[in-house]
Design a protein around this motif. Sequence first.
Motif, mmCIF file in Angstrom:
data_model
loop_
_atom_site.group_PDB
_atom_site.id
_atom_site.type_symbol
_atom_site.label_atom_id
_atom_site.label_comp_id
_atom_site.label_asym_id
_atom_site.label_seq_id
_atom_site.Cartn_x
_atom_site.Cartn_y
_atom_site.Cartn_z
ATOM 1 N N MET A 1 62.308 9.437 -25.896
ATOM 2 C CA MET A 1 63.205 10.500 -26.011
ATOM 3 C C MET A 1 62.771 11.834 -25.255
ATOM 4 S SD MET A 1 65.744 10.028 -29.375
ATOM 5 C CE MET A 1 64.435 9.529 -30.521
ATOM 6 N N LEU A 2 61.618 12.027 -25.660
ATOM 7 C CA LEU A 2 61.031 13.314 -24.954
ATOM 8 C C LEU A 2 60.907 13.164 -23.475
ATOM 9 C CD1 LEU A 2 58.835 14.441 -27.799
ATOM 10 C CD2 LEU A 2 60.877 15.562 -27.034
ATOM 11 N N ARG A 3 60.455 12.081 -23.116
ATOM 12 C CA ARG A 3 60.311 11.702 -21.711
ATOM 13 C C ARG A 3 61.614 11.871 -21.020
ATOM 14 N NH1 ARG A 3 57.429 6.799 -22.298
ATOM 15 N NH2 ARG A 3 55.619 7.539 -23.463
ATOM 16 N N TYR A 4 62.612 11.289 -21.605
ATOM 17 C CA TYR A 4 63.943 11.368 -21.065
ATOM 18 C C TYR A 4 64.521 12.951 -20.730
ATOM 19 C CZ TYR A 4 68.930 11.089 -20.228
ATOM 20 O OH TYR A 4 70.405 11.279 -19.638
ATOM 21 N N VAL A 5 64.164 13.753 -21.746
ATOM 22 C CA VAL A 5 64.755 15.069 -21.677
ATOM 23 C C VAL A 5 63.822 15.897 -20.609
ATOM 24 C CG1 VAL A 5 64.454 17.348 -22.882
ATOM 25 C CG2 VAL A 5 65.304 15.301 -24.222
ATOM 26 N N LEU B 1 72.137 19.289 -27.858
ATOM 27 C CA LEU B 1 72.390 20.784 -28.183
ATOM 28 C C LEU B 1 71.136 21.632 -27.523
ATOM 29 C CD1 LEU B 1 73.419 20.955 -32.066
ATOM 30 C CD2 LEU B 1 74.730 21.369 -30.017
ATOM 31 N N LEU B 2 69.954 21.004 -27.604
ATOM 32 C CA LEU B 2 68.852 21.646 -26.962
ATOM 33 C C LEU B 2 69.183 21.626 -25.290
ATOM 34 C CD1 LEU B 2 65.232 20.922 -27.559
ATOM 35 C CD2 LEU B 2 66.026 20.367 -25.255
ATOM 36 N N LEU B 3 69.699 20.616 -24.943
ATOM 37 C CA LEU B 3 69.885 20.517 -23.304
ATOM 38 C C LEU B 3 71.002 21.564 -22.938
ATOM 39 C CD1 LEU B 3 69.495 16.793 -22.756
ATOM 40 C CD2 LEU B 3 68.238 18.498 -21.833
ATOM 41 N N LEU B 4 72.049 21.732 -23.911
ATOM 42 C CA LEU B 4 73.500 22.574 -23.518
ATOM 43 C C LEU B 4 72.558 24.140 -23.655
ATOM 44 C CD1 LEU B 4 75.933 20.718 -25.115
ATOM 45 C CD2 LEU B 4 75.490 20.826 -22.888
ATOM 46 N N GLU C 1 71.019 8.926 -34.561
ATOM 47 C CA GLU C 1 71.883 9.732 -34.145
ATOM 48 C C GLU C 1 71.809 11.121 -34.279
ATOM 49 O OE1 GLU C 1 74.872 8.369 -32.603
ATOM 50 O OE2 GLU C 1 73.729 6.382 -32.727
ATOM 51 N N PHE C 2 71.250 11.673 -35.216
ATOM 52 C CA PHE C 2 71.111 12.986 -35.433
ATOM 53 C C PHE C 2 70.068 13.473 -34.527
ATOM 54 C CE2 PHE C 2 72.389 11.808 -40.020
ATOM 55 C CZ PHE C 2 73.211 12.824 -40.020
ATOM 56 N N ILE C 3 69.011 12.966 -33.917
ATOM 57 C CA ILE C 3 67.966 13.287 -33.309
ATOM 58 C C ILE C 3 68.630 13.562 -31.731
ATOM 59 C CG2 ILE C 3 66.136 12.768 -31.941
ATOM 60 C CD1 ILE C 3 64.963 11.159 -34.601
ATOM 61 N N ASN D 1 64.723 25.208 -29.560
ATOM 62 C CA ASN D 1 63.368 24.389 -29.657
ATOM 63 C C ASN D 1 63.470 23.465 -30.497
ATOM 64 O OD1 ASN D 1 61.741 26.278 -27.769
ATOM 65 N ND2 ASN D 1 61.945 27.872 -29.429
ATOM 66 N N MET D 2 62.954 22.237 -30.207
ATOM 67 C CA MET D 2 62.919 21.184 -31.162
ATOM 68 C C MET D 2 61.485 20.459 -31.591
ATOM 69 S SD MET D 2 64.924 17.770 -30.231
ATOM 70 C CE MET D 2 64.765 16.147 -31.332
ATOM 71 N N MET D 3 60.810 20.322 -32.811
ATOM 72 C CA MET D 3 59.947 19.469 -33.059
ATOM 73 C C MET D 3 60.243 18.208 -33.768
ATOM 74 S SD MET D 3 56.899 21.091 -35.435
ATOM 75 C CE MET D 3 57.325 20.474 -36.937
ATOM 76 N N MET D 4 59.636 17.156 -33.107
ATOM 77 C CA MET D 4 60.099 15.895 -33.754
ATOM 78 C C MET D 4 58.665 15.177 -34.317
ATOM 79 S SD MET D 4 62.190 14.074 -30.464
ATOM 80 C CE MET D 4 62.005 12.566 -31.172
ATOM 81 N N VAL D 5 58.670 15.001 -35.394
ATOM 82 C CA VAL D 5 57.791 14.568 -36.411
ATOM 83 C C VAL D 5 58.275 13.253 -36.848
ATOM 84 C CG1 VAL D 5 56.399 14.849 -38.308
ATOM 85 C CG2 VAL D 5 56.935 16.748 -36.899
#
Length: 81
Positions: free
Chosen positions: A46-50, A11-14, A3-5, A32-36
Motif C-alpha cells: 500500500m505504501l509503495r502504491y502511494v 484522505l492522506l492523498l487529498l 477498508e479503514f486503511i 501523516n500516517m503511521m502503519m503498524v
Amino acid sequence: GHEFIKKAILLLLLGGSEKNLPNGTHLRGDINMMMVGDPSTAKSQMLRYVLSTAPLAISTSGRGSSGVGLTAAITSDPETG
C-alpha cells in the motif's frame, strides 16, 4: 479488505487545509500516517502504491528516523477498537 486503511490513504492523498488562527498560530494542512501491524499484511504494498501515485510523498521507517525526528501518538477508536 483493509477498508479503514484505504480510506485513511485516500484522505492522506487529498490532503488537509492550512489554517491561520486569529492568535497567529499556523496549522499545516499535511496529513501523516503511521502503519503498524503484523508481518505480511500488505503494509509495504500500500505504501509503495502511494509513493508511486503522489509525487511529494516521503516514506520513512523506524530505522530511517531518529527518536527526535519521529513523534507518534496512539489513540483508541471506540468504533474499531
